[in-house]
Design an enzyme around this catalytic site. Sequence first.
Site, short mmCIF file in Angstrom:
data_model
loop_
_atom_site.label_atom_id
_atom_site.label_comp_id
_atom_site.label_asym_id
_atom_site.label_seq_id
_atom_site.Cartn_x
_atom_site.Cartn_y
_atom_site.Cartn_z
N THR A 50 42.15 36.93 42.23
CA THR A 50 43.27 37.79 42.18
C THR A 50 43.39 38.92 41.31
O THR A 50 44.34 38.69 40.29
CB THR A 50 44.13 36.94 43.19
OG1 THR A 50 45.03 38.72 43.58
CG2 THR A 50 45.41 36.06 42.51
N TYR A 54 53.34 32.72 43.33
CA TYR A 54 52.04 32.35 43.27
C TYR A 54 50.51 32.94 41.98
O TYR A 54 49.60 32.61 42.21
CB TYR A 54 51.92 33.69 44.62
CG TYR A 54 50.65 33.94 44.94
CD1 TYR A 54 49.39 33.41 45.36
CD2 TYR A 54 49.90 35.70 44.82
CE1 TYR A 54 47.88 34.14 45.37
CE2 TYR A 54 48.94 35.78 45.21
CZ TYR A 54 47.88 35.08 45.33
OH TYR A 54 46.43 35.64 45.29
#
Length: 330
Positions: A122, A146
């Site tokens: 990501t 995250y």
Amino acid sequence: MRILVTGSDGFIGSHLTEALVKKGYEVKAFTLYNSFDSIGWLDSVSEEVKNQIEIFKGDIRDPNCVRQAMKNSDVVFHLAALIAIPYSYYSPDSYVDTNVKGTLNLLQAARDEGTRFVHTSTSEVYGTAQFVPITEKHPLQGQSPYSASKIAADQLAYSFLSSFDVPVTIIRPFNTYGPRQSARAVIPTIISQLLNGKENISLGSLKPTRDFNFVSDTVEGFLSVIDCEEAIGEVINIGSSFEISIGETANLIAKIMNKNILIKEDEQRFRPSASEVERLYSSNEKAKKILGWRPKYGGLNGFKRGIEKTVDWFSEPSNLLNYKSNGYVI
């Protein structure tokens, strides 16, 4: 060729699974087991496509389950992850269990099976841009639990390449949007609020910029890896190389939908100040060179076309029913 897709019941995973079936691949869809017998967004694909998918229900946190899923797979696209950044502040342990340990389970199984491993990273691993456009050599910054869990997963994938010769490619999509995206993301949040008649739109910080990538472009990035031997051992950005602020995005969506809006910054939607990623703007030169990939929805005009397609999908009453606009979705 037999392809396993983890996270196939999610936003990007369901689009990728559909595309693989339509291209004639033999696809096994790893979906999260639940008592509702739901297969997530795969429930919404056509019966023709669904009938060609082998559904495997399980949990990537279970090593034995993962080994069974991996059997006889030539390629695994690993997309399963916990991805909501705000929730990672509340439940960081679950992000480590799923994103780190789950990835380890899949890597171990891929090593045993001799399966090619395409790992989904990501753009959040870069944190706030130190330079732009962001290349694959940009430093990694875990500004949220995250993103830290995804950095760990990326490094695990790389370690299995270096240590055990597992053929790993790390695909790093920037901010993907489009039909089926969760309301935890900003574009569905804006569209769903407007479609439900709201004129005062509640958002988090309006200043950060993002590099939005329409979901079909992201899927094409994944597909281009399958037959590309040169991609093994590489980290590759998939991004549009176009940045726009959250505030500008909201106004653009309102213009496309012919709505007048007043944007309210809602404090509960803000990230902790040091955790906010202020700028994301990708370089996609490596993807162009190695994969021959180019965004079809790049630039401002491409972004407008992608937003129009997304609005059209959300405007279908049966689709909009899946979204709640009355409160903040973590």
